[in-house]
Design a protein around this motif. Structure first.
Motif, mmCIF file in Angstrom:
data_model
loop_
_atom_site.group_PDB
_atom_site.id
_atom_site.type_symbol
_atom_site.label_atom_id
_atom_site.label_comp_id
_atom_site.label_asym_id
_atom_site.label_seq_id
_atom_site.Cartn_x
_atom_site.Cartn_y
_atom_site.Cartn_z
ATOM 1 N N HIS A 194 0.564 -1.131 0.535
ATOM 2 C CA HIS A 194 -0.028 0.442 0.146
ATOM 3 C C HIS A 194 0.336 0.899 0.010
ATOM 4 O O HIS A 194 0.702 2.342 -0.037
ATOM 5 N N SER A 195 2.189 1.240 -0.692
ATOM 6 C CA SER A 195 3.096 2.642 -0.325
ATOM 7 C C SER A 195 2.889 2.967 0.627
ATOM 8 O O SER A 195 2.985 4.704 0.778
ATOM 9 N N ASP A 196 2.591 2.356 2.060
ATOM 10 C CA ASP A 196 2.112 3.104 3.374
ATOM 11 C C ASP A 196 3.410 2.286 4.410
ATOM 12 O O ASP A 196 4.072 2.685 5.405
ATOM 13 N N CYS A 197 4.459 1.742 3.611
ATOM 14 C CA CYS A 197 6.069 1.697 4.769
ATOM 15 C C CYS A 197 7.469 0.687 4.462
ATOM 16 O O CYS A 197 7.292 0.166 2.527
ATOM 17 N N VAL A 198 8.613 1.104 4.363
ATOM 18 C CA VAL A 198 9.158 0.625 3.955
ATOM 19 C C VAL A 198 10.242 -0.637 5.090
ATOM 20 O O VAL A 198 10.198 -0.272 6.293
ATOM 21 N N CYS A 199 10.054 -1.796 4.601
ATOM 22 C CA CYS A 199 10.578 -3.121 5.167
ATOM 23 C C CYS A 199 10.997 -3.789 4.563
ATOM 24 O O CYS A 199 10.703 -3.519 2.927
ATOM 25 N N GLY A 200 11.658 -4.635 4.840
ATOM 26 C CA GLY A 200 12.759 -5.789 3.965
ATOM 27 C C GLY A 200 13.027 -7.024 4.495
ATOM 28 O O GLY A 200 12.361 -7.112 5.950
ATOM 29 N N ALA A 201 12.979 -8.062 4.445
ATOM 30 C CA ALA A 201 13.498 -9.429 4.612
ATOM 31 C C ALA A 201 14.558 -10.662 4.072
ATOM 32 O O ALA A 201 14.620 -10.798 2.693
ATOM 33 N N VAL A 202 15.006 -11.099 4.985
ATOM 34 C CA VAL A 202 15.007 -12.041 4.059
ATOM 35 C C VAL A 202 15.155 -13.514 4.553
ATOM 36 O O VAL A 202 14.930 -13.569 6.204
ATOM 37 N N ILE A 203 15.496 -14.761 4.186
ATOM 38 C CA ILE A 203 14.441 -15.770 4.532
ATOM 39 C C ILE A 203 15.564 -16.501 4.139
ATOM 40 O O ILE A 203 16.094 -16.776 2.628
ATOM 41 N N GLY A 204 15.864 -17.752 4.805
ATOM 42 C CA GLY A 204 16.552 -19.691 4.253
ATOM 43 C C GLY A 204 16.771 -20.230 5.626
ATOM 44 O O GLY A 204 15.750 -20.352 6.226
ATOM 45 N N SER A 205 17.929 -20.905 5.342
ATOM 46 C CA SER A 205 18.221 -22.050 7.312
ATOM 47 C C SER A 205 18.490 -21.287 8.231
ATOM 48 O O SER A 205 18.382 -20.296 7.888
ATOM 49 N N LYS A 206 17.587 -22.003 9.070
ATOM 50 C CA LYS A 206 17.575 -21.506 10.663
ATOM 51 C C LYS A 206 19.099 -21.015 11.097
ATOM 52 O O LYS A 206 19.398 -19.728 11.240
ATOM 53 N N LYS A 207 20.541 -21.430 10.333
ATOM 54 C CA LYS A 207 22.193 -21.430 10.926
ATOM 55 C C LYS A 207 21.887 -19.898 10.268
ATOM 56 O O LYS A 207 22.581 -18.865 10.513
ATOM 57 N N LEU A 208 22.265 -19.704 8.446
ATOM 58 C CA LEU A 208 22.479 -18.748 7.997
ATOM 59 C C LEU A 208 21.351 -17.119 7.664
ATOM 60 O O LEU A 208 22.302 -16.608 8.778
ATOM 61 N N VAL A 209 20.624 -17.640 8.377
ATOM 62 C CA VAL A 209 19.442 -16.155 8.603
ATOM 63 C C VAL A 209 19.655 -16.033 10.156
ATOM 64 O O VAL A 209 19.846 -14.720 10.744
ATOM 65 N N SER A 210 20.408 -16.898 11.644
ATOM 66 C CA SER A 210 20.525 -17.031 12.635
ATOM 67 C C SER A 210 22.176 -16.229 12.607
ATOM 68 O O SER A 210 21.605 -15.072 13.277
ATOM 69 N N ARG A 211 22.864 -16.121 11.492
ATOM 70 C CA ARG A 211 24.221 -15.447 11.564
ATOM 71 C C ARG A 211 23.748 -14.019 10.670
ATOM 72 O O ARG A 211 24.555 -13.148 11.975
ATOM 73 N N ILE A 212 22.923 -13.671 9.990
ATOM 74 C CA ILE A 212 22.778 -12.539 9.899
ATOM 75 C C ILE A 212 21.615 -12.103 10.175
ATOM 76 O O ILE A 212 22.254 -10.805 11.060
ATOM 77 N N THR A 213 20.752 -12.348 11.697
ATOM 78 C CA THR A 213 20.512 -11.717 12.997
ATOM 79 C C THR A 213 21.264 -11.224 13.521
ATOM 80 O O THR A 213 21.307 -9.872 14.300
ATOM 81 N N GLN A 214 22.221 -12.133 14.252
ATOM 82 C CA GLN A 214 23.034 -11.569 14.857
ATOM 83 C C GLN A 214 24.309 -10.581 14.654
ATOM 84 O O GLN A 214 24.689 -9.510 15.410
ATOM 85 N N LYS A 215 25.290 -10.874 13.126
ATOM 86 C CA LYS A 215 25.883 -9.570 13.109
ATOM 87 C C LYS A 215 26.104 -8.351 12.592
ATOM 88 O O LYS A 215 25.652 -8.139 12.094
ATOM 89 N N GLY A 216 24.773 -8.813 11.409
ATOM 90 C CA GLY A 216 23.934 -7.962 10.640
ATOM 91 C C GLY A 216 22.630 -7.172 11.227
ATOM 92 O O GLY A 216 21.997 -5.845 11.257
ATOM 93 N N LEU A 217 21.003 -7.967 12.025
ATOM 94 C CA LEU A 217 20.364 -6.977 12.295
ATOM 95 C C LEU A 217 20.455 -6.072 13.714
ATOM 96 O O LEU A 217 20.827 -5.264 14.028
ATOM 97 N N ILE A 218 21.459 -6.969 14.828
ATOM 98 C CA ILE A 218 21.741 -6.470 16.712
ATOM 99 C C ILE A 218 22.873 -5.803 16.024
ATOM 100 O O ILE A 218 22.639 -4.592 16.618
ATOM 101 N N LEU A 219 23.752 -5.356 15.338
ATOM 102 C CA LEU A 219 25.401 -4.870 15.019
ATOM 103 C C LEU A 219 24.462 -3.741 14.097
ATOM 104 O O LEU A 219 24.995 -2.292 14.801
#
Ligand SMILES: *Cc1c(COP(=O)(O)O)cnc(C)c1O
Length: 362
Positions: free
Chosen positions: A183-208
């Motif tokens: 609805h062109s009313d927000c900016v948002c993104g996502a990454v999807i994959g294995s638990k191992k890879l996405v957890s690494r992205i959460t720890q090193k990429g999202l939180i930091l």
């Protein structure tokens, strides 16, 4: 849930939680109940084990590249890529990362550019601006046999029209700012994959790096997700009718969309797509940018601007008055114009395009 921090009944509960012996929300930079619901739904739709949501598509892309790459690594980009992603890779050069972008629709040609140091292959299918498809499985197979990770930006398709994890791709990225929130009313993104890879992205990429989605935007994206099937169904139908019309109009030289492409591209569409997105480009026969601007300004039911995937149809020419050289480098015609058709009535769009063409190309 609109809160930054979550509270604990006892200090023991808090300590147990941060030591990861007990599951609970702590702080919204890491996780939030509303965001978690969105993550679970997106993971399910893509057929992945885990999803992490970010405050933009670029937030997801930068967090993924920062957390998976290290000094000395080489990244192979295939075909035309969202331009800001390329700018990000240029930025990563200063951290000792190299990259190449191979301009081809042949997966077998692309994988010949793999180097000894290649650790990641990143691509879009269909690609930005030219909407050309690649053989996803062929790329995934070639990468797997060399221990290289693969990432696809699946924004154009949404999980409803293409599910790359099923073909062996390691990570799927979305700009949820487009179709998914819708609805062109927000900016948002996502990454999807294995638990191992996405957890690494959460720890090193999202939180930091901290490109965390606000709970409000997670709510808006979740609400948009509820109508994704009806919106995509409408876009799939409308785009085919609009393209059928444009194919017949002699003022248009070429259309960039899998529906109108070569037999080889149509075969790939058959193999990978469950439907057609409604973002495409055209080039005009007459190479006169002024007429293109007149066409754009004459459209009544389109808004002019960046972003797409919402309710309104949108239009944007690539030529900005002074960037012809850049367009040449990117292999784009001076009249290259991108259009997005919203979930609407095909007849209205066709009528509007027709009158704008009549005004511009007399
Ligand atoms: C918009 C877009 C992005 C960037 O997403 P943002 O949410 O704007 O940061 C990335 N890839 C594609 C294909 C896009 O269309």
């Amino acid at each position: 849930m609109m809160t930054s921090a979550f509270h604990f009944n006892t200090i023991e509960e808090y300590i147990e939680t941060i030591q990861e012996n007990r599951e609970a929300f702590v702080y919204t930079r890491e996780s939030n109940p509303t965001t978690k619901i969105l993550e679970e739904k997106l993971a399910q739709l893509e057929g992945g084990e885990k999803c992490t949501v970010f405050s933009s598509g670029m937030g997801a892309i930068s967090a993924t590249l920062f957390s998976l790459l290290k000094k000395g690594d080489h990244v192979l980009l295939i075909n035309t890529i969202y331009s800001t992603t390329q700018v990000l890779l240029k930025q990563l050069e200063s951290y000792g990362i190299s990259w190449d972008c191979v301009n081809t629709v042949e997966a077998s040609v692309a994988v010949q550019h793999i180097k000894e140091t290649t650790s990641l292959i990143y691509f879009e299918s269909p690609s930005t601006q030219k909407f050309e498809l690649l053989d996803i499985k062929q790329i995934a197979d070639a990468a797997k046999s060399r221990n290289i990770r693969t990432i696809i930006d699946n924004t154009w398709c949404t999980p409803l029209f293409q599910t790359p994890l099923k073909h062996g791709i390691d990570l799927v990225i979305h700009s949820c700012s487009k179709y998914i929130s819708g609805h062109s009313d927000c900016v948002c993104g996502a990454v999807i994959g294995s638990k191992k890879l996405v957890s690494r992205i959460t720890q090193k990429g999202l939180i930091l790096l901290g490109a965390v989605n606000s709970p409000m935007n997670s709510f808006l994206t979740l609400r948009g997700l509820r109508t994704l099937p009806v919106r995509m169904k409408s876009c799939h139908q409308v785009i085919q009718n609009v393209l059928d019309y444009l194919l017949e109009d002699t003022r248009i030289e070429q259309i960039f969309h899998p529906y109108c492409s070569t037999p080889q591209q149509k075969q790939l569409a058959e193999k990978y797509l469950n439907g057609f997105g409604s973002l495409f480009s055209i080039v005009f026969k007459e190479k006169d940018p002024e007429k293109v601007f007149r066409f754009v300004n004459s459209l009544e039911s389109f808004v002019i601007g960046v972003g797409w995937g919402g309710y309104e149809s949108m239009v944007l020419p690539s030529f900005k008055g002074n960037n012809q050289e850049e367009l040449n480098q990117r292999g784009l015609d001076i009249t290259h114009t991108r259009l997005y058709i919203g979930p609407t009535e095909a007849e209205l769009v066709i009528e509007d395009i027709q009158q704008a063409l009549d005004k511009a190309f007399v």
